[in-house]
Motif scaffolding. Structure first.
Motif, mmCIF file in Angstrom:
data_model
loop_
_atom_site.group_PDB
_atom_site.id
_atom_site.type_symbol
_atom_site.label_atom_id
_atom_site.label_comp_id
_atom_site.label_asym_id
_atom_site.label_seq_id
_atom_site.Cartn_x
_atom_site.Cartn_y
_atom_site.Cartn_z
ATOM 1 N N LEU A 181 0.848 -1.188 0.000
ATOM 2 C CA LEU A 181 0.000 0.000 0.000
ATOM 3 C C LEU A 181 0.882 1.236 0.000
ATOM 4 C CD1 LEU A 181 -2.794 1.304 0.257
ATOM 5 C CD2 LEU A 181 -2.570 1.086 2.743
ATOM 6 N N LYS A 182 0.676 2.079 -0.980
ATOM 7 C CA LYS A 182 1.471 3.286 -1.119
ATOM 8 C C LYS A 182 0.538 4.480 -1.307
ATOM 9 C CE LYS A 182 5.466 2.934 -1.590
ATOM 10 N NZ LYS A 182 6.587 2.856 -0.599
ATOM 11 N N GLN A 183 1.112 5.652 -1.146
ATOM 12 C CA GLN A 183 0.352 6.881 -1.380
ATOM 13 C C GLN A 183 0.758 7.499 -2.711
ATOM 14 O OE1 GLN A 183 0.855 9.430 2.050
ATOM 15 N NE2 GLN A 183 -0.794 8.376 3.146
ATOM 16 N N SER A 184 -0.129 8.260 -3.274
ATOM 17 C CA SER A 184 0.166 8.957 -4.523
ATOM 18 C C SER A 184 1.454 9.746 -4.386
ATOM 19 C CB SER A 184 -0.977 9.911 -4.881
ATOM 20 O OG SER A 184 -2.126 9.214 -5.223
ATOM 21 N N GLU A 198 4.475 8.561 -4.250
ATOM 22 C CA GLU A 198 5.592 7.752 -3.768
ATOM 23 C C GLU A 198 6.155 6.885 -4.898
ATOM 24 O OE1 GLU A 198 4.719 7.158 0.981
ATOM 25 O OE2 GLU A 198 3.890 5.668 -0.404
ATOM 26 N N SER A 199 7.277 6.238 -4.591
ATOM 27 C CA SER A 199 7.916 5.337 -5.550
ATOM 28 C C SER A 199 7.907 3.926 -5.003
ATOM 29 C CB SER A 199 9.348 5.788 -5.817
ATOM 30 O OG SER A 199 9.367 7.077 -6.397
ATOM 31 N N LEU A 200 8.143 2.977 -5.891
ATOM 32 C CA LEU A 200 8.046 1.572 -5.508
ATOM 33 C C LEU A 200 8.976 0.765 -6.405
ATOM 34 C CD1 LEU A 200 6.285 -0.367 -3.692
ATOM 35 C CD2 LEU A 200 4.812 -0.649 -5.687
ATOM 36 N N ASN A 254 7.731 5.296 -10.433
ATOM 37 C CA ASN A 254 7.864 6.598 -9.774
ATOM 38 C C ASN A 254 6.542 7.352 -9.831
ATOM 39 O OD1 ASN A 254 10.680 6.251 -9.301
ATOM 40 N ND2 ASN A 254 11.047 6.716 -11.453
ATOM 41 N N LEU A 262 3.768 7.387 -8.096
ATOM 42 C CA LEU A 262 2.625 6.483 -8.145
ATOM 43 C C LEU A 262 1.304 7.239 -8.185
ATOM 44 C CD1 LEU A 262 3.924 3.863 -5.599
ATOM 45 C CD2 LEU A 262 3.151 3.320 -7.921
ATOM 46 N N THR A 314 -2.901 1.098 -9.334
ATOM 47 C CA THR A 314 -3.363 -0.003 -8.492
ATOM 48 C C THR A 314 -3.662 -1.227 -9.337
ATOM 49 O OG1 THR A 314 -4.276 1.443 -6.787
ATOM 50 C CG2 THR A 314 -5.220 -0.766 -6.957
ATOM 51 N N VAL A 364 -0.242 -4.090 -5.849
ATOM 52 C CA VAL A 364 0.108 -2.701 -5.557
ATOM 53 C C VAL A 364 -1.187 -1.912 -5.401
ATOM 54 C CG1 VAL A 364 1.180 -0.603 -6.453
ATOM 55 C CG2 VAL A 364 2.290 -2.825 -6.818
ATOM 56 N N VAL A 411 -2.521 1.952 -4.526
ATOM 57 C CA VAL A 411 -2.103 3.346 -4.369
ATOM 58 C C VAL A 411 -3.295 4.176 -3.930
ATOM 59 C CG1 VAL A 411 -1.027 5.334 -5.466
ATOM 60 C CG2 VAL A 411 -0.425 3.017 -6.222
#
Length: 125
Positions: free
Chosen positions: A9-12, A14-16, A81, A83, A88, A121, A123
């Motif tokens: 779970l990532k936020q807008s 962010e990178s992964l 990069n 995100l 998602t 993933v 986001v």
């Protein structure tokens, strides 16, 4: 065996980095592609890497998606990069039946053994 990892779970913004660790096959002789399936959508190609390490990315994703290949770790990576919520989905790697090229990217093997299990993933905005 193709093993995916790195999702979460990532936020807008962010990178992964996603990983595809390969074992049991000759890593140096296998072009590998990345694929994505968003909720309710069809699986689409993201990128692929040749056995020589060249990478090709889908036109719509070139600005934020980068794949790479590490021979020492028998692993292929997908870096995303900046995100966005529309990123998602489930990301999966697979062996390519073709060499991997800019025009066709990757024709993935139909055999499940040559696909990763996928990594989710998500986001948030």
């Amino acid at each position: 065996q193709f093993v995916n990892s790195g999702g979460g779970l990532k936020q807008s913004g962010e990178s992964l980095r996603l990983s595809c660790a390969v074992s049991g096959v000759g890593f140096d002789g296998v072009p590998i592609g990345w694929f994505r399936q968003v909720p309710g959508g069809v699986r689409e190609q993201v990128s692929c890497t040749t056995i020589g390490g060249a990478t090709y990315t889908a036109v719509s994703m070139k600005d934020r998606f980068t794949s790479s290949r590490d021979r020492t770790r028998s692993t292929v990576y997908l870096d995303i990069n900046n995100l966005k919520p529309e990123d998602t989905g489930e990301y999966t790697c697979a062996a390519c039946l073709n060499l991997c090229d800019e025009k066709d990217l990757c024709f993935a093997s139909g055999a499940q053994a040559f696909w990763g299990q996928g990594t989710q993933v998500t986001v948030s905005s």
